[in-house]
Design a protein around this motif. Structure first.
Motif, PDB file in Angstrom:
ATOM      1  N   ASP A 106       0.874  -1.168   0.000  1.00 22.14           N
ATOM      2  CA  ASP A 106       0.000   0.000   0.000  1.00 22.14           C
ATOM      3  C   ASP A 106       0.917   1.224   0.000  1.00 22.14           C
ATOM      4  OD1 ASP A 106      -1.620   2.163   0.547  1.00 22.14           O
ATOM      5  OD2 ASP A 106      -2.902   1.078   1.958  1.00 22.14           O
ATOM      6  N   LEU A 107       1.066   1.819  -1.174  1.00 21.52           N
ATOM      7  CA  LEU A 107       2.045   2.903  -1.325  1.00 21.52           C
ATOM      8  C   LEU A 107       1.628   4.175  -0.597  1.00 21.52           C
ATOM      9  CD1 LEU A 107       3.143   2.374  -5.047  1.00 21.52           C
ATOM     10  CD2 LEU A 107       4.141   1.432  -2.959  1.00 21.52           C
ATOM     11  N   SER A 108       0.396   4.207  -0.026  1.00 19.14           N
ATOM     12  CA  SER A 108      -0.002   5.372   0.774  1.00 19.14           C
ATOM     13  C   SER A 108       0.518   5.261   2.202  1.00 19.14           C
ATOM     14  CB  SER A 108      -1.529   5.517   0.788  1.00 19.14           C
ATOM     15  OG  SER A 108      -2.103   4.511   1.610  1.00 19.14           O
ATOM     16  N   ARG A 109       1.095   4.125   2.560  1.00 23.83           N
ATOM     17  CA  ARG A 109       1.658   3.913   3.900  1.00 23.83           C
ATOM     18  C   ARG A 109       3.164   3.743   3.790  1.00 23.83           C
ATOM     19  NH1 ARG A 109      -2.330   0.990   7.536  1.00 23.83           N
ATOM     20  NH2 ARG A 109      -4.309   1.312   6.496  1.00 23.83           N
ATOM     21  N   ASN A 110       3.849   3.912   4.928  1.00 25.02           N
ATOM     22  CA  ASN A 110       5.288   3.634   4.929  1.00 25.02           C
ATOM     23  C   ASN A 110       5.536   2.144   4.722  1.00 25.02           C
ATOM     24  OD1 ASN A 110       5.652   6.292   5.387  1.00 25.02           O
ATOM     25  ND2 ASN A 110       6.687   6.082   7.351  1.00 25.02           N
TER      26      ASN A 110
ATOM     27  N   TRP B  53       7.455  -2.924   2.368  1.00 23.60           N
ATOM     28  CA  TRP B  53       8.008  -1.583   2.569  1.00 23.60           C
ATOM     29  C   TRP B  53       7.930  -0.764   1.298  1.00 23.60           C
ATOM     30  CZ3 TRP B  53       9.701  -0.519   7.523  1.00 23.60           C
ATOM     31  CH2 TRP B  53       9.834  -1.637   8.369  1.00 23.60           C
ATOM     32  N   THR B  54       7.279   0.395   1.417  1.00 22.20           N
ATOM     33  CA  THR B  54       7.159   1.319   0.284  1.00 22.20           C
ATOM     34  C   THR B  54       8.552   1.873  -0.066  1.00 22.20           C
ATOM     35  OG1 THR B  54       4.887   1.854   0.860  1.00 22.20           O
ATOM     36  CG2 THR B  54       6.106   3.554  -0.340  1.00 22.20           C
ATOM     37  N   PRO B  55       8.839   2.067  -1.376  1.00 22.02           N
ATOM     38  CA  PRO B  55      10.154   2.598  -1.757  1.00 22.02           C
ATOM     39  C   PRO B  55      10.488   3.879  -0.999  1.00 22.02           C
ATOM     40  CG  PRO B  55       8.939   1.925  -3.704  1.00 22.02           C
ATOM     41  CD  PRO B  55       8.001   1.762  -2.537  1.00 22.02           C
ATOM     42  N   GLY B  56      11.705   3.941  -0.435  1.00 22.76           N
ATOM     43  CA  GLY B  56      12.184   5.155   0.236  1.00 22.76           C
ATOM     44  C   GLY B  56      11.572   5.427   1.599  1.00 22.76           C
ATOM     45  N   LYS B  57      10.707   4.539   2.105  1.00 19.58           N
ATOM     46  CA  LYS B  57      10.017   4.782   3.390  1.00 19.58           C
ATOM     47  C   LYS B  57      10.508   3.807   4.459  1.00 19.58           C
ATOM     48  CE  LYS B  57       7.145   7.875   1.727  1.00 19.58           C
ATOM     49  NZ  LYS B  57       7.185   9.275   2.097  1.00 19.58           N
ATOM     50  N   GLY B  58      10.112   4.084   5.710  1.00 18.77           N
ATOM     51  CA  GLY B  58      10.562   3.219   6.795  1.00 18.77           C
ATOM     52  C   GLY B  58       9.744   3.409   8.051  1.00 18.77           C
ATOM     53  N   SER B  59      10.185   2.740   9.124  1.00 25.54           N
ATOM     54  CA  SER B  59       9.498   2.843  10.415  1.00 25.54           C
ATOM     55  C   SER B  59      10.127   3.969  11.230  1.00 25.54           C
ATOM     56  CB  SER B  59       9.602   1.512  11.168  1.00 25.54           C
ATOM     57  OG  SER B  59      10.955   1.140  11.348  1.00 25.54           O
ATOM     58  N   LEU B  60       9.405   4.405  12.270  1.00 24.83           N
ATOM     59  CA  LEU B  60       9.994   5.289  13.276  1.00 24.83           C
ATOM     60  C   LEU B  60      10.908   4.439  14.158  1.00 24.83           C
ATOM     61  CD1 LEU B  60       6.800   7.276  14.349  1.00 24.83           C
ATOM     62  CD2 LEU B  60       8.605   8.011  12.776  1.00 24.83           C
TER      63      LEU B  60
ATOM     64  N   VAL C 236      15.036 -10.661   5.259  1.00 25.28           N
ATOM     65  CA  VAL C 236      14.646  -9.953   4.044  1.00 25.28           C
ATOM     66  C   VAL C 236      14.212 -10.998   3.008  1.00 25.28           C
ATOM     67  CG1 VAL C 236      15.354  -8.339   2.243  1.00 25.28           C
ATOM     68  CG2 VAL C 236      16.281  -8.102   4.556  1.00 25.28           C
ATOM     69  N   LEU C 237      13.005 -10.837   2.504  1.00 25.59           N
ATOM     70  CA  LEU C 237      12.482 -11.763   1.489  1.00 25.59           C
ATOM     71  C   LEU C 237      12.651 -11.208   0.078  1.00 25.59           C
ATOM     72  CD1 LEU C 237       9.111 -12.887   3.157  1.00 25.59           C
ATOM     73  CD2 LEU C 237      11.258 -14.168   3.066  1.00 25.59           C
ATOM     74  N   LYS C 238      12.730  -9.876  -0.015  1.00 24.91           N
ATOM     75  CA  LYS C 238      12.852  -9.252  -1.343  1.00 24.91           C
ATOM     76  C   LYS C 238      13.447  -7.860  -1.158  1.00 24.91           C
ATOM     77  CE  LYS C 238      10.019  -7.737  -5.225  1.00 24.91           C
ATOM     78  NZ  LYS C 238       9.001  -8.236  -6.111  1.00 24.91           N
ATOM     79  N   GLY C 239      14.346  -7.468  -2.059  1.00 28.00           N
ATOM     80  CA  GLY C 239      14.926  -6.127  -2.000  1.00 28.00           C
ATOM     81  C   GLY C 239      15.983  -6.021  -0.904  1.00 28.00           C
ATOM     82  N   LYS C 240      16.166  -4.785  -0.412  1.00 34.08           N
ATOM     83  CA  LYS C 240      17.162  -4.518   0.644  1.00 34.08           C
ATOM     84  C   LYS C 240      16.469  -3.733   1.745  1.00 34.08           C
ATOM     85  CE  LYS C 240      20.902  -3.501  -2.636  1.00 34.08           C
ATOM     86  NZ  LYS C 240      21.793  -4.617  -2.504  1.00 34.08           N
ATOM     87  N   LEU C 241      16.951  -3.892   2.980  1.00 41.50           N
ATOM     88  CA  LEU C 241      16.440  -3.075   4.087  1.00 41.50           C
ATOM     89  C   LEU C 241      17.607  -2.559   4.910  1.00 41.50           C
ATOM     90  CD1 LEU C 241      13.317  -5.148   5.162  1.00 41.50           C
ATOM     91  CD2 LEU C 241      13.300  -2.832   4.211  1.00 41.50           C
ATOM     92  N   LYS C 242      17.524  -1.285   5.283  1.00 44.38           N
ATOM     93  CA  LYS C 242      18.564  -0.667   6.103  1.00 44.38           C
ATOM     94  C   LYS C 242      18.067  -0.593   7.543  1.00 44.38           C
ATOM     95  CE  LYS C 242      20.937   3.719   6.736  1.00 44.38           C
ATOM     96  NZ  LYS C 242      20.928   5.133   6.336  1.00 44.38           N
TER      97      LYS C 242
ATOM     98  N   ASP D 273      15.640   1.716  -1.337  1.00 45.54           N
ATOM     99  CA  ASP D 273      15.439   1.768  -2.796  1.00 45.54           C
ATOM    100  C   ASP D 273      14.342   2.781  -3.122  1.00 45.54           C
ATOM    101  OD1 ASP D 273      14.572   1.194  -5.477  1.00 45.54           O
ATOM    102  OD2 ASP D 273      15.644  -0.711  -5.331  1.00 45.54           O
ATOM    103  N   PRO D 274      14.650   3.781  -3.954  1.00 46.84           N
ATOM    104  CA  PRO D 274      13.635   4.805  -4.246  1.00 46.84           C
ATOM    105  C   PRO D 274      12.532   4.338  -5.194  1.00 46.84           C
ATOM    106  CG  PRO D 274      15.659   5.262  -5.463  1.00 46.84           C
ATOM    107  CD  PRO D 274      15.934   4.035  -4.634  1.00 46.84           C
ATOM    108  N   GLU D 275      12.713   3.143  -5.775  1.00 45.50           N
ATOM    109  CA  GLU D 275      11.732   2.716  -6.788  1.00 45.50           C
ATOM    110  C   GLU D 275      11.038   1.394  -6.501  1.00 45.50           C
ATOM    111  OE1 GLU D 275      13.805   2.800 -10.480  1.00 45.50           O
ATOM    112  OE2 GLU D 275      14.021   4.979 -10.399  1.00 45.50           O
ATOM    113  N   ASN D 276      11.723   0.498  -5.794  1.00 50.64           N
ATOM    114  CA  ASN D 276      11.175  -0.854  -5.647  1.00 50.64           C
ATOM    115  C   ASN D 276      10.793  -1.144  -4.194  1.00 50.64           C
ATOM    116  OD1 ASN D 276      11.722  -1.790  -8.437  1.00 50.64           O
ATOM    117  ND2 ASN D 276      13.831  -1.337  -7.815  1.00 50.64           N
ATOM    118  N   ILE D 277       9.704  -1.885  -4.023  1.00 52.15           N
ATOM    119  CA  ILE D 277       9.317  -2.286  -2.670  1.00 52.15           C
ATOM    120  C   ILE D 277      10.342  -3.282  -2.115  1.00 52.15           C
ATOM    121  CG2 ILE D 277       6.825  -1.951  -2.998  1.00 52.15           C
ATOM    122  CD1 ILE D 277       6.754  -5.143  -3.119  1.00 52.15           C
ATOM    123  N   ALA D 278      10.345  -3.423  -0.801  1.00 49.66           N
ATOM    124  CA  ALA D 278      11.101  -4.488  -0.142  1.00 49.66           C
ATOM    125  C   ALA D 278      10.112  -5.266   0.720  1.00 49.66           C
ATOM    126  CB  ALA D 278      12.218  -3.911   0.712  1.00 49.66           C
TER     127      ALA D 278
END
Ligand code: CSD
Ligand code: FE2
Length: 230
Positions: free
Chosen positions: A83-87, A107-114, A127-133, A176-181
Motif C-alpha cells: 500500500d504505497l499510501s503507507r510507509n 516496505w514502500t520505496p524510500g520509506k521506513g518505520s519510526l 529480508v524476502l525481497k529487496g534490501k532493508l537498512k 530503494d527509491p523505486e522498488n518495494i522491499a
C-alpha cells in the motif's frame, strides 16, 4: 493451514506410480511450499502453547531456520500486500501456537518505520525481497534525551538480523527509491501485539505508546484500514 515439511513428504496413495517421496499433483494439488515449511519449523521450535516465557526460546535455532529458507516470491506472495499510501504494511501470517507473531512487512520505496522498541520480546527479521537498512540506537538510559546511533547496516535478500530491547532500539527503511522491499518478522513472545510498543523521537528521545494489534491483512485477506504501524 496445511503445512508440509519437504523432508517428510506425505505418503502417496498406493496406486500412485511415482517414486516414494515424489509430489503427485493429481493426488495433492498443493506442492510442498518451503515458506509454509519454515513457518511450521518455527512453530515447532517455539513449542506447545504453554509456558510463554522469552527465556525458554532458543533464538539461535530461530535464526538458523530463518537463514536456511531461500526466498521464493511465489511462496509468500499471498501475504505481501503493498500500500504505497503507507510507509509499510504489516500482514499477519501465523501465531506459532500462541507463542509468536509471524508477519510479512511490505516496505514502500524510500520509506521506513519510526525508531521503536520491541516490547521486551525477541524480533528476528529476514529480508524476502529487496534490501532493508537497519539503524540501531542505544536504549536511552535517561528519558527524553536525544538518541545515539550505534550502527547502520543494509541487509540483502535472504539475510537475517535480530534485535531485542537488550540490544537497543531500531528503525528499518527501504533505501530503494523505486522498488518495494519485503521482510518476514518473528516476534516472540507476542508482547507487542498484546501490550503495544514505544516509538521514539530521534531528536528528543520522547517516547509514545503505539498499539500493534492491527494488521493490514490477516492470512492473506485485507482488514479494515486502521492505523497499524510506527
Ligand atoms: N517492529 C516493526 C517493524 S520493524 O521496523 O522492525 C513492526 O512490527 O511494525
Ligand atoms: Fe522493529
Amino acid at each position: 493451514m496445511a503445512l508440509t515439511h519437504p523432508l517428510n513428504p506425505p505418503e502417496l496413495p498406493s496406486h500412485c506410480t511415482l517414486p516414494p517421496g515424489s509430489h503427485c499433483s493429481k493426488h495433492n494439488p498443493h506442492p510442498p511450499n518451503s515458506f509454509q515449511s519454515l513457518i511450521s519449523t518455527i512453530t515447532d521450535i517455539l513449542g506447545p502453547s504453554s509456558g510463554l516465557d522469552s527465556t525458554d526460546i532458543d533464538v539461535n535455532d530461530l535464526k538458523s531456520a530463518m537463514r536456511s529458507y531461500q526466498s521464493h516470491e511465489a511462496e509468500w506472495a499471498e501475504y505481501a500486500h503493498k500500500d504505497l499510501s503507507r510507509n509499510y504494511t504489516r500482514n499477519f501470517v501465523d501465531r506459532g501456537n500462541g507463542n509468536a507473531n509471524m508477519l510479512i512487512l511490505v516496505w514502500t520505496p524510500g520509506k521506513g518505520s519510526l525508531v521503536h522498541d520491541h516490547a521486551n520480546a525477541h524480533c528476528i527479521m529476514k529480508v524476502l525481497k529487496g534490501k532493508l537498512k537497519e539503524t540501531l540506537y542505544e536504549m536511552p538510559s535517561v528519558p527524553d534525551t536525544p538518541l545515539t546511533v550505534t550502527r547502520s547496516t543494509v541487509y540483502n535478500s535472504d539475510e537475517v538480523t535480530y534485535i531485542s530491547d537488550d540490544i537497543g532500539l531500531h528503525k528499518i527503511e527501504n533505501p530503494d527509491p523505486e522498488n518495494i522491499a519485503v521482510s518476514l518478522h518473528i516476534y516472540t513472545p507476542p508482547w507487542a501485539e498484546q501490550h503495544g510498543c514505544y516509538c521514539f523521537s530521534e531528536k528528543t528521545g520522547k517516547k509514545t505508546k503505539v498499539q500493534m494489534k492491527n494488521y493490514y491483512s490477516v492470512n492473506g485477506l485485507i482488514e479494515s484500514k486502521k492505523p497499524q504501524s510506527c
